[in-house]
Design an enzyme around this catalytic site. Sequence first.
Site, PDB file in Angstrom:
ATOM      1  N   HIS A  45     -13.691   6.219   8.736  1.00 46.32           N
ATOM      2  CA  HIS A  45     -12.984   4.945   8.596  1.00 46.32           C
ATOM      3  C   HIS A  45     -11.494   5.194   8.715  1.00 46.32           C
ATOM      4  O   HIS A  45     -10.848   5.705   7.788  1.00 46.32           O
ATOM      5  CB  HIS A  45     -13.304   4.270   7.256  1.00 46.32           C
ATOM      6  CG  HIS A  45     -12.716   2.887   7.158  1.00 46.32           C
ATOM      7  ND1 HIS A  45     -13.446   1.754   7.418  1.00 46.32           N
ATOM      8  CD2 HIS A  45     -11.471   2.460   6.839  1.00 46.32           C
ATOM      9  CE1 HIS A  45     -12.686   0.683   7.255  1.00 46.32           C
ATOM     10  NE2 HIS A  45     -11.463   1.093   6.913  1.00 46.32           N
ATOM     11  N   CYS A  46     -10.928   4.831   9.857  1.00 45.55           N
ATOM     12  CA  CYS A  46      -9.498   4.957  10.093  1.00 45.55           C
ATOM     13  C   CYS A  46      -9.118   3.918  11.149  1.00 45.55           C
ATOM     14  O   CYS A  46      -9.974   3.240  11.715  1.00 45.55           O
ATOM     15  CB  CYS A  46      -9.126   6.375  10.535  1.00 45.55           C
ATOM     16  SG  CYS A  46     -10.135   7.016  11.889  1.00 45.55           S
ATOM     17  N   TYR A  92      -0.099  -9.698   8.844  1.00 42.01           N
ATOM     18  CA  TYR A  92       0.853  -8.645   8.491  1.00 42.01           C
ATOM     19  C   TYR A  92       1.296  -7.947   9.766  1.00 42.01           C
ATOM     20  O   TYR A  92       0.594  -7.988  10.793  1.00 42.01           O
ATOM     21  CB  TYR A  92       0.237  -7.633   7.521  1.00 42.01           C
ATOM     22  CG  TYR A  92      -0.939  -6.846   8.069  1.00 42.01           C
ATOM     23  CD1 TYR A  92      -0.754  -5.652   8.776  1.00 42.01           C
ATOM     24  CD2 TYR A  92      -2.243  -7.284   7.878  1.00 42.01           C
ATOM     25  CE1 TYR A  92      -1.828  -4.932   9.279  1.00 42.01           C
ATOM     26  CE2 TYR A  92      -3.327  -6.568   8.379  1.00 42.01           C
ATOM     27  CZ  TYR A  92      -3.107  -5.398   9.071  1.00 42.01           C
ATOM     28  OH  TYR A  92      -4.180  -4.694   9.569  1.00 42.01           O
ATOM     29  N   THR A 147      -7.072  -5.652  11.561  1.00 40.56           N
ATOM     30  CA  THR A 147      -6.932  -7.103  11.630  1.00 40.56           C
ATOM     31  C   THR A 147      -5.628  -7.526  12.297  1.00 40.56           C
ATOM     32  O   THR A 147      -5.551  -8.627  12.853  1.00 40.56           O
ATOM     33  CB  THR A 147      -7.017  -7.736  10.230  1.00 40.56           C
ATOM     34  OG1 THR A 147      -6.009  -7.160   9.401  1.00 40.56           O
ATOM     35  CG2 THR A 147      -8.379  -7.484   9.613  1.00 40.56           C
ATOM     36  N   ARG A 168     -16.855  -5.740  13.033  1.00 35.19           N
ATOM     37  CA  ARG A 168     -16.378  -5.863  11.659  1.00 35.19           C
ATOM     38  C   ARG A 168     -16.008  -7.307  11.339  1.00 35.19           C
ATOM     39  O   ARG A 168     -15.421  -8.009  12.169  1.00 35.19           O
ATOM     40  CB  ARG A 168     -15.153  -4.983  11.450  1.00 35.19           C
ATOM     41  CG  ARG A 168     -14.716  -4.876   9.979  1.00 35.19           C
ATOM     42  CD  ARG A 168     -13.377  -4.204   9.858  1.00 35.19           C
ATOM     43  NE  ARG A 168     -13.117  -3.725   8.499  1.00 35.19           N
ATOM     44  CZ  ARG A 168     -11.903  -3.527   8.008  1.00 35.19           C
ATOM     45  NH1 ARG A 168     -10.842  -3.760   8.741  1.00 35.19           N
ATOM     46  NH2 ARG A 168     -11.736  -3.082   6.767  1.00 35.19           N
ATOM     47  N   TYR A 215     -16.255  -6.430   4.889  1.00 37.54           N
ATOM     48  CA  TYR A 215     -15.229  -6.094   3.902  1.00 37.54           C
ATOM     49  C   TYR A 215     -15.057  -7.291   2.977  1.00 37.54           C
ATOM     50  O   TYR A 215     -14.656  -8.379   3.421  1.00 37.54           O
ATOM     51  CB  TYR A 215     -13.924  -5.758   4.619  1.00 37.54           C
ATOM     52  CG  TYR A 215     -12.836  -5.182   3.740  1.00 37.54           C
ATOM     53  CD1 TYR A 215     -13.119  -4.488   2.575  1.00 37.54           C
ATOM     54  CD2 TYR A 215     -11.492  -5.311   4.105  1.00 37.54           C
ATOM     55  CE1 TYR A 215     -12.120  -3.943   1.790  1.00 37.54           C
ATOM     56  CE2 TYR A 215     -10.473  -4.770   3.330  1.00 37.54           C
ATOM     57  CZ  TYR A 215     -10.794  -4.093   2.170  1.00 37.54           C
ATOM     58  OH  TYR A 215      -9.801  -3.550   1.385  1.00 37.54           O
ATOM     59  N   HIS A 256     -15.670   0.317   1.577  1.00 40.67           N
ATOM     60  CA  HIS A 256     -15.030   0.654   0.305  1.00 40.67           C
ATOM     61  C   HIS A 256     -15.813   0.164  -0.908  1.00 40.67           C
ATOM     62  O   HIS A 256     -15.241  -0.351  -1.872  1.00 40.67           O
ATOM     63  CB  HIS A 256     -13.607   0.113   0.288  1.00 40.67           C
ATOM     64  CG  HIS A 256     -12.882   0.266   1.593  1.00 40.67           C
ATOM     65  ND1 HIS A 256     -13.052   1.371   2.412  1.00 40.67           N
ATOM     66  CD2 HIS A 256     -12.010  -0.551   2.254  1.00 40.67           C
ATOM     67  CE1 HIS A 256     -12.293   1.241   3.513  1.00 40.67           C
ATOM     68  NE2 HIS A 256     -11.674   0.088   3.429  1.00 40.67           N
ATOM     69  N   ASP A 264      -9.109   6.007   5.759  1.00 40.10           N
ATOM     70  CA  ASP A 264      -8.462   4.700   5.897  1.00 40.10           C
ATOM     71  C   ASP A 264      -7.037   4.834   6.429  1.00 40.10           C
ATOM     72  O   ASP A 264      -6.230   3.901   6.330  1.00 40.10           O
ATOM     73  CB  ASP A 264      -8.472   3.895   4.587  1.00 40.10           C
ATOM     74  CG  ASP A 264      -8.123   2.419   4.813  1.00 40.10           C
ATOM     75  OD1 ASP A 264      -8.531   1.864   5.849  1.00 40.10           O
ATOM     76  OD2 ASP A 264      -7.426   1.831   3.968  1.00 40.10           O
ATOM     77  N   ASN A 281      -1.477  -2.135   4.222  1.00 36.34           N
ATOM     78  CA  ASN A 281      -1.285  -3.052   3.100  1.00 36.34           C
ATOM     79  C   ASN A 281      -1.374  -2.405   1.719  1.00 36.34           C
ATOM     80  O   ASN A 281      -1.647  -3.094   0.735  1.00 36.34           O
ATOM     81  CB  ASN A 281      -2.284  -4.219   3.185  1.00 36.34           C
ATOM     82  CG  ASN A 281      -2.000  -5.116   4.372  1.00 36.34           C
ATOM     83  OD1 ASN A 281      -0.974  -5.782   4.429  1.00 36.34           O
ATOM     84  ND2 ASN A 281      -2.905  -5.109   5.338  1.00 36.34           N
TER      85      ASN A 281
END
Length: 293
Positions: A27-28, A45, A73, A120, A153, A177, A245, A250
Site C-alpha cells: 500500500h503506497c 487536497y 484521491t 478503490r 477505505y 488500514h 502508505d 494528509n
Amino acid sequence: MDADWLPFHPNPSKPAYRPPAGAVDAHCHVFGPQASFPYAPERKYTPCDAGKDQLFALRDFLGFSRNVVVQATCHGKDNRALVDALKASNGLARGVATVGEEITETELQALHDAGVRGVRFNFLKRLADFTPHDVLQRIAAKVAPFGWHVVVYFEAPDLAELQPLFTSLPTRVVVDHMGRPDVALGVEHPQFQRFLQWMSEDPDVWSKVSCPERLSLAGPPYDDVVPFQRAIVDCFPDRVLWGTDWPHPNLKGHMADDGVLTDQIPKFATTEAARRKLLIDNPMALYWGDDRG
C-alpha cells in the site's frame, strides 16, 4: 501544495528488521509530479510531488522487492501517474485504480495490461465524495471478470451501515488500514470485534494491517496499535497485507519514518511464517497470481 501539508520524511531511518527477499510493500502512492500528471480539479487536497523514482528508491532502501501502488484521491479517476509507475517498474509493481461506471471493457483491459488488479472506493467524506452504492455495485460487476478486487477505505463506526454493501459485491474486498479502529476503545470493544466477526464470516474479506501512524494515540513507535494488528494477523494469516502508505497523505502533527514503520512488523507478525504470508505469499497471490517472475 497545501499550506499545512506535511511532506514525506526526507531521511527515513534504516530499519533494523530486514524483510525477506521478495517482500511487497502492498500500500503506497504516487503523487504527480504535477508538471507531468496534474492533480484533479475536484481534489480535496493538494500534496507535494512524490513520484515513482522516489517510491522505488524507498522500496530498495527499506529492503522490499515490490510495490502495490494505490491510486491517490488527489488524482481522481485520472490513473495516468499510476499507470506510468507500473510500466516503469519492470513488473515489480501492481496497481489499484479509481474508475467510474462509464469505463469501458477496453479501458479496463488496458489498465489490466499495465498491472492494475483492483479498484478503490473511499468512504471518508473529508477525502472524497461517496460513490453511490448502486454505482459501486455496477463497477464491481464490470471488474469482476478481470479477477480484480475492490479496496474500501472507511472508518470503524461506519462498518455497520456499509457491511451489507461490501458483502454483496462479486469480488474480494480488501479493507484499508483495518477499517480505522478507535485505538482508545481497545481490541475488545464491540466496534473492533464487529470487524473481526465480519472477517470470520466472509472469507472474501482481506485487511491491510497498515497505517499505525494514523491510528496511534501514543505516537512512534505506535505500540498501542500493535494489539489490533496482531489480532487480525493471528486470526486471518492468509488474508492480511501490509504497506508503508508512503508518502503518507494528509498526516497531521508528525510525519512517519518509514524505517520505524518497517521495524514494527515483527511486533505483530511474530513468526517467520506469519511474516512470509503477510509480506510475500498473500500479496503475490492477490496481485501477481501465478506470475512469480
